[in-house]
Design an enzyme around this catalytic site. Structure first.
Site, short mmCIF file in Angstrom:
data_model
loop_
_atom_site.label_atom_id
_atom_site.label_comp_id
_atom_site.label_asym_id
_atom_site.label_seq_id
_atom_site.Cartn_x
_atom_site.Cartn_y
_atom_site.Cartn_z
CD GLU A 42 -3.28 -0.23 0.60
OE1 GLU A 42 -3.11 0.74 -0.16
OE2 GLU A 42 -4.41 -0.70 0.87
CG ASP A 78 -5.94 7.07 5.55
OD1 ASP A 78 -6.63 6.09 5.25
OD2 ASP A 78 -5.92 8.12 4.89
CG PHE A 82 -5.02 15.28 1.87
CD1 PHE A 82 -5.86 14.19 1.94
CD2 PHE A 82 -4.65 15.75 0.61
CE1 PHE A 82 -6.36 13.58 0.80
CE2 PHE A 82 -5.14 15.15 -0.54
CZ PHE A 82 -5.99 14.06 -0.45
CG ASP A 86 -4.88 10.85 -6.70
OD1 ASP A 86 -4.95 10.07 -5.74
OD2 ASP A 86 -5.87 11.12 -7.41
NE ARG A 107 -2.88 8.48 -9.69
CZ ARG A 107 -3.58 7.90 -8.71
NH1 ARG A 107 -2.97 7.47 -7.63
NH2 ARG A 107 -4.88 7.78 -8.80
#
Lengths: 320, 181
Positions: B104, B108, B157, B164, B170
């Site tokens: 991954e 979160d 974030f 992305d 990305r």
């Protein structure tokens, strides 16, 4: 046709109240038994014992759907020739667009409902708690599956009655009187007194939506948990936080969610950090008093990031 | 439609540089190679964000392995109430009896990874482990095992290196905190 619908939380005394109400109003009481009997006369049989089980499974059950539709038709048919008291069965939604109907919701605190169920069915507290949680969960699911609505939204009702402090017969009297007033309204006013129609406030649907029993963000979060098949309960428990010198509780806290499989309480806040201090304080206090309870606060930033990750234009995004 | 030049500096704050990431990925590659030596390993990349990390990680490994990918639908506000998560691209390989390492980019809430683990477990792999470049413990809702992790991050974030925001960023070689302009 006169219509009174009664929705009730399990253990809030709904069946007894409905029976009293039927005696007082001479309305026909439509409950589970009447429907089973009525539909059986038409050759329609229920495939599962509980209504909730008809929609609860992983796969769509066509017999279950058929039964539910037949039940709705049957209730509408009865309503043409009779005055009805409809106990449960989604009656408030079936007659939502019929203004003369009075929609009643009976509520009581969880602990009270547990006590009542223990007494009524002679259960141990653990069994009663389990039973009520199951009933609440199934009912919530039923309403969402069949009607796509949130059954905890108290604003869908005309009268919300807390049955903790009311004798059940008195409760029936209150409802009967409420119906009489409701069905024979005094002169209907054009608008609120002293306010011209032009002056009426425009309230955006989003703001109106925000003023609900369950906050939209909470509902959104519940949808998200359902999506990932995480079991949840809404405000199942209240933790006492502070007492005065006489031992009276002066502060308590009910976290928004409990996730039984994770053994985790979740409190959601969409307040700005500056306004969230009260909530933060409560959570700290809870951690002090109940160190074994796991609780997590999802703050405004956390929730926005959760939604942003799951936003519509981003639905293939990465999230784990 | 008007073209607006992105003011990257306005919105992004670099958290992890390219060098820091490279160093960590190499370290993870070494540890994983050691732990899976002599075992039949399938690396499962979770589309799409993990691709960048998976490619770099696999190049730092010195044991044989197979790569496969899986993708699941994500929750959106438009999902109707009966909607549940579904697999949009399944594994091509059978994982029964094999050693599986899920890769991954970020873990979160644990919501989708939790679902994935539940799903893959039913296929009876020999064992099932998780490697993530980024771990945000502060956001966890579902407890998931993280066996290998690159960096712990606070509740922010982030974008870059596979992550992305609306399909942007990305391809950044670094990882940055994103804040709305």
């Amino acid at each position: 046709m006169g219509i009174i619908t009664i929705s009730r939380e399990f253990g809030s005394g709904g069946e007894t109240i409905a029976r009293f109400l039927a005696e007082k109003t001479h309305f026909l009481l439509v409950n589970k038994e009447i429907i089973i009997q009525g539909l059986a006369e038409h050759g329609i049989k229920k495939t599962k014992e509980r209504l909730e089980d008809l929609v609860g499974g992983e796969e769509e059950d066509p017999d279950g759907r058929y039964y539910i539709e037949a039940m709705h038709d049957y209730i509408y048919d009865l309503a043409i020739r009779n005055d009805l008291i409809i106990l449960g069965r989604g009656g408030s939604i079936l007659f939502h667009d019929y203004p003369p109907a009075l929609h009643v919701k009976l509520i009581a605190q969880f602990t009270f409902r547990v006590q009542r169920a223990m007494k009524l069915y002679d259960l141990k507290s653990k069994t009663a708690i389990k039973l009520i949680k199951e009933q609440d969960r199934d009912k919530r699911q039923y309403y969402r599956e069949v009607f796509n609505v949130n059954w905890t939204n108290l604003r869908s009702y005309d009268l919300v009655l807390n049955t903790e402090k009311t004798d059940l017969e008195d409760a029936a009297d209150i409802i009967a009187n409420a119906y009489r007033i409701h069905a024979e309204p005094r002169e209907i006013k054009n608008g609120p007194r002293g306010v011209d129609i032009e002056d009426r406030l425009f309230i955006s649907p989003a703001d109106a939506e925000a003023d609900q029993f369950m906050h939209p963000s909470e509902e959104e979060f519940a949808h998200m948990l359902d999506f990932y098949r995480i079991r949840w309960e809404y405000e199942p428990k209240t933790f006492l936080l502070e007492w005065d010198s006489e031992g009276n509780v002066i502060e308590a806290f009910s976290p928004d969610y409990y996730l039984p499989d994770q053994d985790l309480y979740i409190e959601l806040t969409t307040q700005k950090p500056k306004q969230a201090w009260r909530k933060n304080r409560k959570i700290r206090r809870m951690a002090d008093l109940y160190p074994d309870i796991n609780i997590r606060l999802i703050d405004k930033k956390g929730f926005e990031s959760l939604l942003r990750k799951h936003s519509i234009d981003h639905d293939e995004g990465e999230e784990s | 439609m008007s073209y607006r030049k992105p003011h990257i500096e306005d919105q992004l704050k670099i958290l992890l540089t390219q060098e820091e990431i490279e160093e960590k990925v190499a370290e993870l590659g070494k540890i994983i190679s050691h732990d899976y030596a002599g075992k039949e390993l399938i690396i499962v990349g979770v589309l799409r964000g993990s691709v960048y990390f998976l490619v770099d990680l696999s190049r730092k490994m010195h044991i044989p392995f197979t790569v496969d990918f899986i993708s699941i639908s994500h929750y959106s506000e438009q999902t109707d109430s009966a909607g549940v998560v579904r697999i949009t691209k399944d594994l091509d390989l059978s994982i029964t009896g094999r050693h599986i390492l899920i890769v991954e980019d970020i873990v979160d809430t644990g919501l989708s990874l939790g679902y994935l683990l539940r799903n893959l477990k039913t296929r009876n792999p020999a064992d099932l482990k998780v490697c993530t470049l980024l771990n945000v413990e502060a956001r966890r809702i579902v407890e998931v095992p993280v066996d290998y992790k690159g960096f712990d991050l606070p509740n922010i974030f982030v974008v870059g290196y596979g992550l992305d925001y609306n399909e942007k960023y990305r391809n950044l070689q670094f990882i940055a905190e994103y804040s709305q302009p």
